[in-house]
Design an enzyme around this catalytic site. Sequence first.
Site, PDB file in Angstrom:
ATOM      1  N   LYS A 186       0.318  -5.783  12.421  1.00  0.00           N
ATOM      2  CA  LYS A 186       1.219  -5.462  11.296  1.00  0.00           C
ATOM      3  C   LYS A 186       2.549  -6.355  11.350  1.00  0.00           C
ATOM      4  O   LYS A 186       2.702  -7.258  12.375  1.00  0.00           O
ATOM      5  CB  LYS A 186       1.875  -4.146  11.769  1.00  0.00           C
ATOM      6  N   GLY A 187       3.171  -6.370  10.332  1.00  0.00           N
ATOM      7  CA  GLY A 187       4.270  -7.562  10.174  1.00  0.00           C
ATOM      8  C   GLY A 187       3.997  -8.425   9.319  1.00  0.00           C
ATOM      9  O   GLY A 187       4.795  -9.508   9.066  1.00  0.00           O
ATOM     10  N   GLY A 188       2.863  -8.684   8.355  1.00  0.00           N
ATOM     11  CA  GLY A 188       2.904  -9.487   7.526  1.00  0.00           C
ATOM     12  C   GLY A 188       4.104  -9.245   6.349  1.00  0.00           C
ATOM     13  O   GLY A 188       4.328 -10.358   5.780  1.00  0.00           O
ATOM     14  N   THR A 216       0.920  -1.106   0.046  1.00  0.00           N
ATOM     15  CA  THR A 216      -0.155  -0.070   0.038  1.00  0.00           C
ATOM     16  C   THR A 216       0.729   1.292   0.074  1.00  0.00           C
ATOM     17  O   THR A 216       0.668   2.146  -0.551  1.00  0.00           O
ATOM     18  CB  THR A 216      -1.121   0.126   1.147  1.00  0.00           C
ATOM     19  N   GLU A 233       9.225  -0.537  11.812  1.00  0.00           N
ATOM     20  CA  GLU A 233       8.002   0.195  11.801  1.00  0.00           C
ATOM     21  C   GLU A 233       7.492   0.712  13.150  1.00  0.00           C
ATOM     22  O   GLU A 233       6.932   1.678  13.245  1.00  0.00           O
ATOM     23  CB  GLU A 233       6.722  -0.882  11.193  1.00  0.00           C
ATOM     24  N   LYS A 293      -9.346  -4.947   5.145  1.00  0.00           N
ATOM     25  CA  LYS A 293      -8.589  -5.246   6.508  1.00  0.00           C
ATOM     26  C   LYS A 293      -9.561  -4.530   7.860  1.00  0.00           C
ATOM     27  O   LYS A 293      -8.845  -4.943   8.925  1.00  0.00           O
ATOM     28  CB  LYS A 293      -7.328  -4.602   6.396  1.00  0.00           C
ATOM     29  N   ALA A 350      -1.277  -1.806   7.084  1.00  0.00           N
ATOM     30  CA  ALA A 350      -1.629  -2.785   8.304  1.00  0.00           C
ATOM     31  C   ALA A 350      -2.156  -3.985   7.523  1.00  0.00           C
ATOM     32  O   ALA A 350      -2.850  -3.982   6.576  1.00  0.00           O
ATOM     33  CB  ALA A 350      -2.570  -1.904   9.227  1.00  0.00           C
ATOM     34  N   ASP A 351      -1.994  -5.152   8.473  1.00  0.00           N
ATOM     35  CA  ASP A 351      -2.670  -6.351   7.907  1.00  0.00           C
ATOM     36  C   ASP A 351      -4.046  -6.610   8.292  1.00  0.00           C
ATOM     37  O   ASP A 351      -5.023  -7.397   7.675  1.00  0.00           O
ATOM     38  CB  ASP A 351      -1.957  -7.547   8.427  1.00  0.00           C
TER      39      ASP A 351
HETATM   40  O1  LIG Z   1       3.310  -4.342   8.423  1.00  0.00           O
HETATM   41  C1  LIG Z   1       3.664  -4.399   7.343  1.00  0.00           C
HETATM   42  C2  LIG Z   1       4.759  -4.991   6.783  1.00  0.00           C
HETATM   43  O2  LIG Z   1       5.496  -5.215   7.907  1.00  0.00           O
HETATM   44  C3  LIG Z   1       2.544  -3.959   6.074  1.00  0.00           C
HETATM   45  O3  LIG Z   1       2.399  -2.631   6.318  1.00  0.00           O
HETATM   46  C4  LIG Z   1       1.505  -4.705   6.188  1.00  0.00           C
HETATM   47  O4  LIG Z   1       1.734  -6.298   5.950  1.00  0.00           O
HETATM   48  C5  LIG Z   1       0.378  -4.477   4.911  1.00  0.00           C
HETATM   49  O5  LIG Z   1       1.064  -4.558   3.946  1.00  0.00           O
HETATM   50  P1  LIG Z   1       0.347  -4.647   2.313  1.00  0.00           P
HETATM   51  O6  LIG Z   1      -0.087  -2.819   2.132  1.00  0.00           O
HETATM   52  O7  LIG Z   1       1.057  -4.970   1.417  1.00  0.00           O
HETATM   53  O8  LIG Z   1      -0.985  -4.725   2.416  1.00  0.00           O
END
Ligand SMILES: O=C(CO)[C@H](O)[C@H](O)COP(=O)(O)O
Length: 346
Positions: A203-205, A136, A212, A230, A191-192
């Site tokens: 977070k942390g996906g 994102t 972060e 989400k 964020a996830d």
């Molecule tokens: O926390 C994160 C990475 O550690 C990302 O912000 C979270 O995984 C969201 O990712 P995306 O914008 O690809 O959906």
Amino acid sequence: MQFSPTPLTWPAQYETYQHVVFVLSFLINNHDIDYYRSNFSFSLKIPFYVCPLNLSFRLVLSLWLMTFPKLFFKLVAVSKLRTPCRFPIMSTVSFTVGHKNSSIGNVDISKMSAAHEAIDKHVKDGMTLGIGSGSTIVYGIQRLAQRMKDESLTIVCVPTSYQARQLIIDNNLPLGTLDEHPKLDCTIDGADEIETGTLACIKGGGGCLTQEKIVASCSEKLIIVADGAKEVSSLGQKWKKGIPIEVLPMACKPVQNKIEVKYGGEAILRMSADKAGPLVTDNGNFILDWVFPDIKYCWSSINNYIKLIPGVIEIGLFIDMADECLVGDSKGNVRLLKKSAQSLEI
Ligand SMILES: O=C(CO)[C@H](O)[C@H](O)COP(=O)(O)O
């Protein structure tokens, strides 16, 4: 410059929106072409010629395109396939014809609109800005680069990962560190999962949770950008991959055991997609994804307990950190989520 002779198919769900995009593509200047090129995918290539495409020619083409879009594409394809190009090609803009759900080509409209809104609303000249990680935030950085060029803004960007650092460099944005800027005005991050009301996030996906969280903790404001899918009424409703926990490699097994004994569920060592063995974070650590049992939690006490296990570096629970969340939908609308409830305390 090549044109790949892929057969052109015309999708049933061709939408008016795309006429506009195509038409705009003929009216925009070269600088914008780069922007569209980085945002749209490559299934149909439209050549831009240096000589004939002056503005009036573009206008005629655009009107023609609006009236006979199907015919236009056929002609472009046929002429490119049969005749060698007579004019020097200035650029090639590519779009996928037709789109599914919220994406045009590889552009995710929901993510893009949320990220753009955050940059437009929160970024002011002279700011120090934390740059999050994930897919994102890529849209946010592109928008920021555009604004900095158009408005001659002076912004310092502090990254939350190697990915963010590279994006900052690739987009020619000024790169800063927390050593130079221990206090930031704002951080924009993805964020996830986001809990409506409390704005608690997982977070942390993407594996970047530690940096972060550090960068967010140094920021006056944390703005979360995400697609609407989400948003949930309680964490874990949709995000089934578990809460990411960064651990020192030698402490992996004991941390796994301690979490599972205390709370149940399963703390799974995240494996790398491209390399054999566990995923190694930007900080040289491993990640456990704790898939937790489906019960009601006090996330702040979970956060505090897990953080205190020796060997845990950070946990991907962001409790009481986000100031607002901007959530985009497939039509490009963005909703503002503000904190309206306290996280459960024990
Ligand atoms: O926390 C994160 C990475 O550690 C990302 O912000 C979270 O995984 C969201 O990712 P995306 O914008 O690809 O959906």
